[in-house]
Motif scaffolding. Structure first.
Motif, short mmCIF file in Angstrom:
data_model
loop_
_atom_site.label_atom_id
_atom_site.label_comp_id
_atom_site.label_asym_id
_atom_site.label_seq_id
_atom_site.Cartn_x
_atom_site.Cartn_y
_atom_site.Cartn_z
N HIS A 297 3.08 -2.62 0.48
CA HIS A 297 2.61 -4.14 0.63
C HIS A 297 1.61 -4.64 -0.06
O HIS A 297 0.95 -3.30 -0.18
CB HIS A 297 2.25 -5.25 2.62
CG HIS A 297 3.60 -4.19 2.87
ND1 HIS A 297 5.37 -5.16 2.98
CD2 HIS A 297 3.75 -3.46 4.32
CE1 HIS A 297 6.04 -4.71 4.06
NE2 HIS A 297 5.33 -4.15 4.82
N GLU A 298 1.74 -6.20 -0.72
CA GLU A 298 0.60 -6.16 -1.28
C GLU A 298 -0.32 -6.94 -0.72
O GLU A 298 -0.45 -7.52 0.09
CB GLU A 298 0.84 -7.00 -2.25
CG GLU A 298 2.48 -6.57 -3.54
CD GLU A 298 2.56 -7.86 -4.62
OE1 GLU A 298 1.45 -8.24 -5.29
OE2 GLU A 298 3.45 -7.87 -4.16
N LEU B 30 -0.76 -0.65 5.35
CA LEU B 30 -0.23 -2.28 4.66
C LEU B 30 0.39 -1.27 3.19
O LEU B 30 1.28 -1.86 2.89
CB LEU B 30 -0.47 -3.37 4.67
CG LEU B 30 -1.40 -3.84 5.65
CD1 LEU B 30 -1.87 -4.89 5.98
CD2 LEU B 30 -0.19 -4.00 6.56
N MET C 45 6.10 -8.30 1.43
CA MET C 45 5.27 -8.88 1.77
C MET C 45 3.72 -9.10 0.77
O MET C 45 3.21 -7.89 0.37
CB MET C 45 5.17 -8.69 2.83
CG MET C 45 6.53 -8.73 3.51
SD MET C 45 7.56 -10.05 3.33
CE MET C 45 6.52 -11.16 4.27
N ARG C 46 2.88 -10.15 0.96
CA ARG C 46 1.53 -10.08 -0.19
C ARG C 46 1.02 -10.72 1.82
O ARG C 46 1.33 -11.58 2.02
CB ARG C 46 2.06 -11.19 -0.21
CG ARG C 46 2.34 -11.22 -1.76
CD ARG C 46 2.43 -11.67 -3.00
NE ARG C 46 3.15 -11.23 -4.30
CZ ARG C 46 3.13 -12.03 -5.24
NH1 ARG C 46 2.30 -13.39 -5.62
NH2 ARG C 46 3.03 -11.23 -6.39
N TRP D 278 3.60 -2.28 11.82
CA TRP D 278 4.33 -3.12 10.61
C TRP D 278 5.66 -2.61 11.10
O TRP D 278 6.60 -2.49 10.12
CB TRP D 278 3.69 -2.82 9.81
CG TRP D 278 1.94 -3.18 8.85
CD1 TRP D 278 1.42 -2.54 8.95
CD2 TRP D 278 2.17 -4.49 9.66
NE1 TRP D 278 -0.27 -3.32 9.61
CE2 TRP D 278 0.62 -4.79 9.52
CE3 TRP D 278 2.60 -6.39 10.53
CZ2 TRP D 278 -0.45 -6.17 10.42
CZ3 TRP D 278 1.17 -6.82 11.10
CH2 TRP D 278 0.36 -6.76 10.75
#
Length: 400
Positions: free
Chosen positions: A29-30, A24, A1-2, A372
Motif C-alpha cells: 500500500h502507498e 502497510l 490503497m492510499r 490488514w
C-alpha cells in the motif's frame, strides 16, 4: 490503497506510528506522512515519505508562566486544569493552522484512509471532510479517551472552524499496542497490535552481560525542552550513587549540556534507542512517559516511575497496579527516596515476574501486518479480505 498518516511534530508522537507504516508498505500500500518541516528528518530516517503541510510553529508561548508541578498537593487540581487548557490550545491551535493543507493533499492524492496519533487533529479533520475512515493509533494508556469530557469544549471550537459538528476524536477505530492489562476500559471499536519498538537509528551496543545489575535512567525529551534543565534526572543519579549497580543515563545529544558531574557508577549514552538499550538492563527509572513505559514492557524489566505532567501519572499508576513497577510522586522526589525505591524494585521478585508477564502479554498480541491481512473478526469483512475489506468495514457505523 492510499493511506495518509498524521503526527504531532515530535519524535515521541511519530515513532509509534512507524511499525504500522512499515506493515502497510510491506503489504504493497502507498503511505504518506503529513507533517511540519521539523519532523521531516525523522520521517525520512524511518524510510517513509513525508509530505510537508504547514510551517513549523513556535508553541513556547502556550507554556509561558506554566509550572512543571505544584509544590503544594492541594493545588494539584488547579495545576492539572491549567495544563490541560494550555495543551488543548496548543494542539488545536496548530491543527487550525495546518489542517487546510492536509485536507487539500488528502483530496488531491485520492486518500482512502487516515491514520492519526491522538493529538494530530488535522488528520481527523481531513477524514471527516472527505468522508473516509479515520484510524486513531494510540501509544499508551488511552489518555485522550480518559480526558475526553474535560476536553470536549476546547475541541468543539476546532471542529466548528472547519464547519464540522460534534466530531468523535476517537475516530472510526482505535489501534492499541498497549497490553490490555495496562489499559483502561473503553466502549470503543478497538484492535490491539503487538508493540514493535522503534526509537530511531543506532548501532547495537557491544556490552557484555552479567556483572552488577544495570539500571537505565532517562527523562524523555519534553521535560528538558520545556524546563531547560534536568535536575530531576540528576537527583535520581545522586540517589543511585551508593547502590551496587551500574547506572546507564540515556540522554539525547541536546540534553548533554544540561548534565553536571555524575557519580562514578554512571555511564552516559547519547541518542541510544531504548529498544537496543533496555534488553541489557535490569530495571529503568524514568518520568512515566508512555513510550518509555512501553519500551520497558517490551524488554520485560521493572520500572520506577516519577510522573509529573500530562498522561504520565495515569501511565505510572497502571504500571504500578499491574505490579511491574513502583511510583514516586514528582513532588516527593528525593535522592533518599530513589535509593530506597530502586533497592526494593531490584530486590523484589514480584516486580520482575509481573514485568515478564506483561512482556509475554504484549508479544502475544497480533503483529501489525495482521491488522490488514486477517480481517475475519471485522464487522462486514470476510475472512482474509485484506486491507480493502478493512476499509469497507470501517465505512459502516461502529457497533458500540
Amino acid at each position: 490503497m492510499r493511506v495518509l498518516m498524521t503526527s504531532w511534530a515530535a519524535a515521541s508522537h511519530f515513532r509509534p506510528l512507524v511499525p504500522l507504516a512499515w506493515a502497510l508498505q510491506a503489504a504493497g500500500h502507498e503511505v504518506r506522512l503529513a507533517c511540519q518541516p521539523s519532523l521531516v528528518p525523522d520521517v525520512t530516517a524511518a524510510g517513509l515519505h513525508p509530505v510537508v503541510t504547514g510551517d513549523d510553529i513556535d508553541v513556547s508561548g502556550y507554556w509561558r508562566g506554566a509550572a512543571v508541578a505544584p509544590g503544594d498537593r492541594s493545588r494539584q487540581e488547579d495545576h492539572e486544569r491549567d495544563r490541560t487548557l494550555r495543551a488543548l490550545r496548543m494542539f488545536t491551535g496548530v491543527a487550525a493552522e495546518i489542517s487546510g493543507e492536509v485536507v487539500d493533499f488528502a483530496r488531491d492524492w485520492g486518500c482512502d484512509l487516515v491514520v492519526y496519533e491522538p493529538r494530530a487533529y488535522a488528520g481527523l479533520i481531513a477524514a471527516e471532510l472527505l468522508g473516509i475512515p479515520a484510524v486513531r493509533h494510540i501509544f499508551g494508556v488511552d489518555f485522550t479517551y480518559w480526558r475526553h469530557e474535560r476536553e470536549r469544549e476546547p475541541l468543539s471550537a476546532l471542529w466548528a472552524r472547519f464547519g464540522l459538528g460534534d466530531v468523535d476524536p476517537h475516530g472510526t477505530l482505535t489501534v492499541d499496542p498497549f497490553p490490555p492489562s495496562l489499559q483502561i476500559e473503553r466502549p470503543l471499536r478497538t484492535r490491539t497490535i503487538r508493540p514493535v519498538s522503534y526509537n530511531g537509528r543506532e548501532i547495537v551496543p557491544d556490552w557484555p552481560a552479567g556483572g552488577r545489575p544495570r539500571v537505565c535512567v532517562t527523562w524523555g525529551t519534553t521535560f528538558a525542552r520545556s524546563a531547560g534543565h534536568l535536575r530531576p534526572l540528576m537527583t535520581v543519579l545522586d540517589g543511585l550513587r551508593d547502590l551496587p549497580v551500574t547506572v546507564v543515563a540515556a540522554v539525547s545529544a541536546e540534553q548533554s549540556s544540561l548534565l553536571g558531574a555524575v557519580p562514578a557508577n554512571v555511564r552516559i549514552v547519547r541518542s541510544m534507542p531504548l529498544s537496543l538499550l533496555l534488553p541489557v538492563c535490569d530495571a529503568i527509572v524514568h518520568q512515566g512517559g508512555p513510550g518509555t513505559a512501553l519500551a520497558a514492557v517490551n524488554s520485560g524489566i521493572p520500572q520506577l516511575l516519577i510522573p509529573s505532567i500530562g498522561d504520565q501519572p495515569l501511565c505510572a499508576g497502571q504500571v504500578a497496579a499491574a505490579g511491574a513497577g513502583r511510583v514516586i510522586p514528582f513532588d516527593a522526589l528525593t535522592a533518599e527516596r530513589v535509593r530506597k525505591e530502586t533497592a526494593e524494585l531490584l530486590g523484589c521478585a514480584r516486580h520482575a515476574e509481573a514485568a515478564e508477564l506483561l512482556r509475554r502479554e504484549a508479544q502475544a498480541q497480533p503483529a501489525p501486518r495482521r491488522l490488514w491481512t486477517r480481517c475475519g473478526s471485522w464487522p462486514g469483512a470476510e475472512a482474509g479480505a485484506g486491507f480493502g475489506g478493512v476499509v469497507d468495514a470501517l465505512r459502516e457505523p461502529a457497533g458500540r
